[in-house]
Design a protein around this motif. Structure first.
Motif, PDB file in Angstrom:
ATOM      1  N   ASP A 140      -6.281   3.911 -25.464  1.00 23.27           N
ATOM      2  CA  ASP A 140      -6.800   2.539 -25.775  1.00 23.27           C
ATOM      3  C   ASP A 140      -6.923   2.142 -27.245  1.00 23.27           C
ATOM      4  O   ASP A 140      -7.533   1.278 -27.548  1.00 23.27           O
ATOM      5  N   LEU A 141      -5.816   2.678 -27.938  1.00 21.88           N
ATOM      6  CA  LEU A 141      -5.873   2.409 -29.428  1.00 21.88           C
ATOM      7  C   LEU A 141      -4.914   1.109 -29.509  1.00 21.88           C
ATOM      8  O   LEU A 141      -4.954   0.515 -30.681  1.00 21.88           O
ATOM      9  N   ARG A 142      -4.302   0.697 -28.585  1.00 21.89           N
ATOM     10  CA  ARG A 142      -3.408  -0.621 -28.802  1.00 21.89           C
ATOM     11  C   ARG A 142      -4.461  -1.787 -28.656  1.00 21.89           C
ATOM     12  O   ARG A 142      -3.942  -2.978 -29.082  1.00 21.89           O
ATOM     13  N   ASN A 143      -5.743  -1.516 -28.241  1.00 19.81           N
ATOM     14  CA  ASN A 143      -6.838  -2.370 -28.340  1.00 19.81           C
ATOM     15  C   ASN A 143      -7.566  -2.374 -29.682  1.00 19.81           C
ATOM     16  O   ASN A 143      -8.065  -1.619 -29.897  1.00 19.81           O
ATOM     17  N   LEU A 144      -7.113  -3.314 -30.570  1.00 19.98           N
ATOM     18  CA  LEU A 144      -7.418  -3.091 -31.983  1.00 19.98           C
ATOM     19  C   LEU A 144      -8.922  -3.174 -32.119  1.00 19.98           C
ATOM     20  O   LEU A 144      -9.237  -3.177 -33.319  1.00 19.98           O
ATOM     21  N   GLY A 145      -9.706  -3.723 -31.044  1.00 21.96           N
ATOM     22  CA  GLY A 145     -10.947  -3.460 -31.311  1.00 21.96           C
ATOM     23  C   GLY A 145     -11.630  -2.091 -31.279  1.00 21.96           C
ATOM     24  O   GLY A 145     -12.740  -1.818 -31.630  1.00 21.96           O
ATOM     25  N   ASN A 146     -10.799  -1.182 -30.809  1.00 22.98           N
ATOM     26  CA  ASN A 146     -11.115   0.227 -30.865  1.00 22.98           C
ATOM     27  C   ASN A 146     -10.941   1.008 -32.158  1.00 22.98           C
ATOM     28  O   ASN A 146     -11.304   2.326 -32.282  1.00 22.98           O
ATOM     29  N   VAL A 147     -10.292   0.371 -33.223  1.00 20.81           N
ATOM     30  CA  VAL A 147     -10.092   0.840 -34.640  1.00 20.81           C
ATOM     31  C   VAL A 147     -10.912  -0.053 -35.408  1.00 20.81           C
ATOM     32  O   VAL A 147     -10.816  -1.163 -35.804  1.00 20.81           O
ATOM     33  N   ILE A 148     -11.657   0.839 -36.255  1.00 22.86           N
ATOM     34  CA  ILE A 148     -12.581   0.239 -37.016  1.00 22.86           C
ATOM     35  C   ILE A 148     -12.502   0.454 -38.623  1.00 22.86           C
ATOM     36  O   ILE A 148     -11.971   1.574 -38.780  1.00 22.86           O
ATOM     37  N   ALA A 180       1.738   6.382 -26.623  1.00 25.00           N
ATOM     38  CA  ALA A 180       0.958   5.094 -26.639  1.00 25.00           C
ATOM     39  C   ALA A 180      -0.368   4.856 -27.659  1.00 25.00           C
ATOM     40  O   ALA A 180      -0.687   3.992 -28.464  1.00 25.00           O
ATOM     41  N   ASP A 181      -0.844   6.152 -28.171  1.00 30.61           N
ATOM     42  CA  ASP A 181      -1.601   6.317 -29.023  1.00 30.61           C
ATOM     43  C   ASP A 181      -1.147   5.967 -30.415  1.00 30.61           C
ATOM     44  O   ASP A 181      -1.616   5.135 -31.334  1.00 30.61           O
ATOM     45  N   LEU A 182       0.040   6.524 -30.758  1.00 24.91           N
ATOM     46  CA  LEU A 182       0.668   6.265 -31.955  1.00 24.91           C
ATOM     47  C   LEU A 182       1.209   4.805 -32.174  1.00 24.91           C
ATOM     48  O   LEU A 182       1.314   4.163 -33.368  1.00 24.91           O
ATOM     49  N   SER A 183       1.648   4.152 -30.953  1.00 28.38           N
ATOM     50  CA  SER A 183       2.117   2.899 -31.164  1.00 28.38           C
ATOM     51  C   SER A 183       0.806   1.902 -31.356  1.00 28.38           C
ATOM     52  O   SER A 183       0.990   0.958 -32.211  1.00 28.38           O
ATOM     53  N   GLY A 184      -0.369   2.421 -31.073  1.00 27.45           N
ATOM     54  CA  GLY A 184      -1.612   1.835 -31.444  1.00 27.45           C
ATOM     55  C   GLY A 184      -1.813   1.686 -32.957  1.00 27.45           C
ATOM     56  O   GLY A 184      -2.189   0.541 -33.567  1.00 27.45           O
ATOM     57  N   VAL A 185      -1.275   2.772 -33.622  1.00 32.52           N
ATOM     58  CA  VAL A 185      -1.229   2.830 -35.038  1.00 32.52           C
ATOM     59  C   VAL A 185      -0.360   1.870 -35.682  1.00 32.52           C
ATOM     60  O   VAL A 185      -0.718   1.171 -36.463  1.00 32.52           O
ATOM     61  N   TYR A 186       0.681   1.743 -35.253  1.00 37.53           N
ATOM     62  CA  TYR A 186       1.675   0.895 -35.757  1.00 37.53           C
ATOM     63  C   TYR A 186       1.505  -0.636 -35.236  1.00 37.53           C
ATOM     64  O   TYR A 186       1.864  -1.712 -36.091  1.00 37.53           O
ATOM     65  N   LYS A 187       0.883  -1.182 -34.211  1.00 32.23           N
ATOM     66  CA  LYS A 187       0.346  -2.349 -33.912  1.00 32.23           C
ATOM     67  C   LYS A 187      -0.437  -2.554 -34.753  1.00 32.23           C
ATOM     68  O   LYS A 187      -0.410  -3.940 -35.401  1.00 32.23           O
ATOM     69  N   GLY A 188      -1.550  -1.864 -35.178  1.00 35.25           N
ATOM     70  CA  GLY A 188      -2.612  -2.168 -36.211  1.00 35.25           C
ATOM     71  C   GLY A 188      -1.914  -2.465 -37.577  1.00 35.25           C
ATOM     72  O   GLY A 188      -1.993  -3.170 -38.205  1.00 35.25           O
ATOM     73  N   TRP A 189      -0.916  -1.487 -37.942  1.00 35.99           N
ATOM     74  CA  TRP A 189      -0.309  -1.663 -39.351  1.00 35.99           C
ATOM     75  C   TRP A 189       0.512  -2.930 -39.315  1.00 35.99           C
ATOM     76  O   TRP A 189       0.290  -3.673 -40.510  1.00 35.99           O
ATOM     77  N   SER A 190       1.221  -3.389 -38.234  1.00 35.29           N
ATOM     78  CA  SER A 190       2.046  -4.553 -38.340  1.00 35.29           C
ATOM     79  C   SER A 190       1.116  -6.016 -38.380  1.00 35.29           C
ATOM     80  O   SER A 190       1.392  -6.759 -38.720  1.00 35.29           O
ATOM     81  N   PHE A 208       9.179   1.743 -28.288  1.00 31.24           N
ATOM     82  CA  PHE A 208       8.183   1.879 -27.399  1.00 31.24           C
ATOM     83  C   PHE A 208       7.930   0.680 -26.971  1.00 31.24           C
ATOM     84  O   PHE A 208       7.515   0.800 -25.515  1.00 31.24           O
ATOM     85  N   ASN A 209       7.549  -0.458 -27.713  1.00 35.94           N
ATOM     86  CA  ASN A 209       7.437  -1.688 -27.058  1.00 35.94           C
ATOM     87  C   ASN A 209       8.390  -2.112 -25.949  1.00 35.94           C
ATOM     88  O   ASN A 209       7.972  -2.652 -24.964  1.00 35.94           O
TER      89      ASN A 209
END
Length: 249
Positions: A140-148, A180-190, A208-209
């Protein structure tokens, strides 16, 4: 009534301390199969509490127990890891408390148009790798509410309700879950980094997208649930044949 029961559960867990309902506030009012998320804060404690007392009895007896168990086991597996709450307590079969992390979610920063340094995402990438080395995917890291973004400027993960171990999954599914987890990092990065995603990381994120667009389970909650259920099914007795077949792809 539910709040008073939570106070009683905290008192049972910490009999040497006094707890008062006035120190309890609602962060998120969940409904049906979603937990109500509270914050308890006094001079000694600062906890996030997830609780399913409000849910119908069949949810409390099934999904609620499963979700709380998943989150507790995930926090236990990641114990001592940077960026994860370092204190957690199971209050009941349908309730859990863990240390509150002071900071701002990336989702909020994105809405505000804020930008943060690239070093934050390098740290986040290392954290994801460490989590995977410990045999766990967040999902669930693509949900940017879960990264602080913590007050100390460091990254933190929250909400491990969907997290699960992946060592017994089909190889293709392990690869996809970690991706999926790693793509959450790059989604936040973008979304909020001062510098764009480049090189092989950009290629990975784009690919991945594109793959997610072809996934038959459309819509993020359905997509996440499908991964979770497929992975869970692959661990059931008799699933060896399924694994032997899917590992060929």
């Amino acid at each position: 009534m539910n709040e008073q029961k939570l106070i009683s559960q905290l008192a049972e867990r910490f009999p040497q301390r006094d707890f008062h309902v006035d120190n309890l506030s609602v962060l998120h009012k969940g409904r049906f199969a979603n937990a109500i998320v509270y914050r308890y804060k006094d001079d000694h404690f600062d906890f996030v509490i997830k609780d399913f007392q409000h849910s119908p009895w069949f949810v409390r007896k099934t999904l609620a127990r499963l979700f709380i168990n998943q989150e507790y086991k995930a926090l236990k597996r990641l114990n001592g890891m940077d960026g994860v709450s370092d204190e957690y307590h199971r209050l009941s079969s349908i309730g859990i408390a863990y240390a509150f992390i002071e900071g701002v979610p990336l989702r909020t920063l994105s809405k505000q148009g804020e930008k943060i340094p690239k070093a934050f995402f390098n740290q986040l990438e290392h954290m994801v790798s460490e989590m995977h080395r410990r045999g766990l995917v967040h999902l669930d890291l693509r949900n940017l509410g879960n990264v602080i973004l913590g007050k100390d400027g460091k990254p933190y993960f929250i909400d491990f309700q969907s997290a699960m171990t992946f060592d017994r999954f089909p190889v293709w599914l392990q690869r996809y879950m970690r991706g999926a987890d790693l793509s959450g990092v790059y989604k936040g990065w973008s979304a909020v980094c001062e510098l764009p995603v480049t090189g092989y990381k950009k290629i990975f994120f784009t690919n991945f997208n594109q793959f997610r667009k072809r996934w038959i389970f459309r819509g993020y909650p359905i997509h996440r649930a499908s991964l979770w259920l497929i992975g869970l099914a692959s661990q059931l007795p008799g699933a060896g044949l399924l694994r032997s077949i899917t590992d060929r792809f």
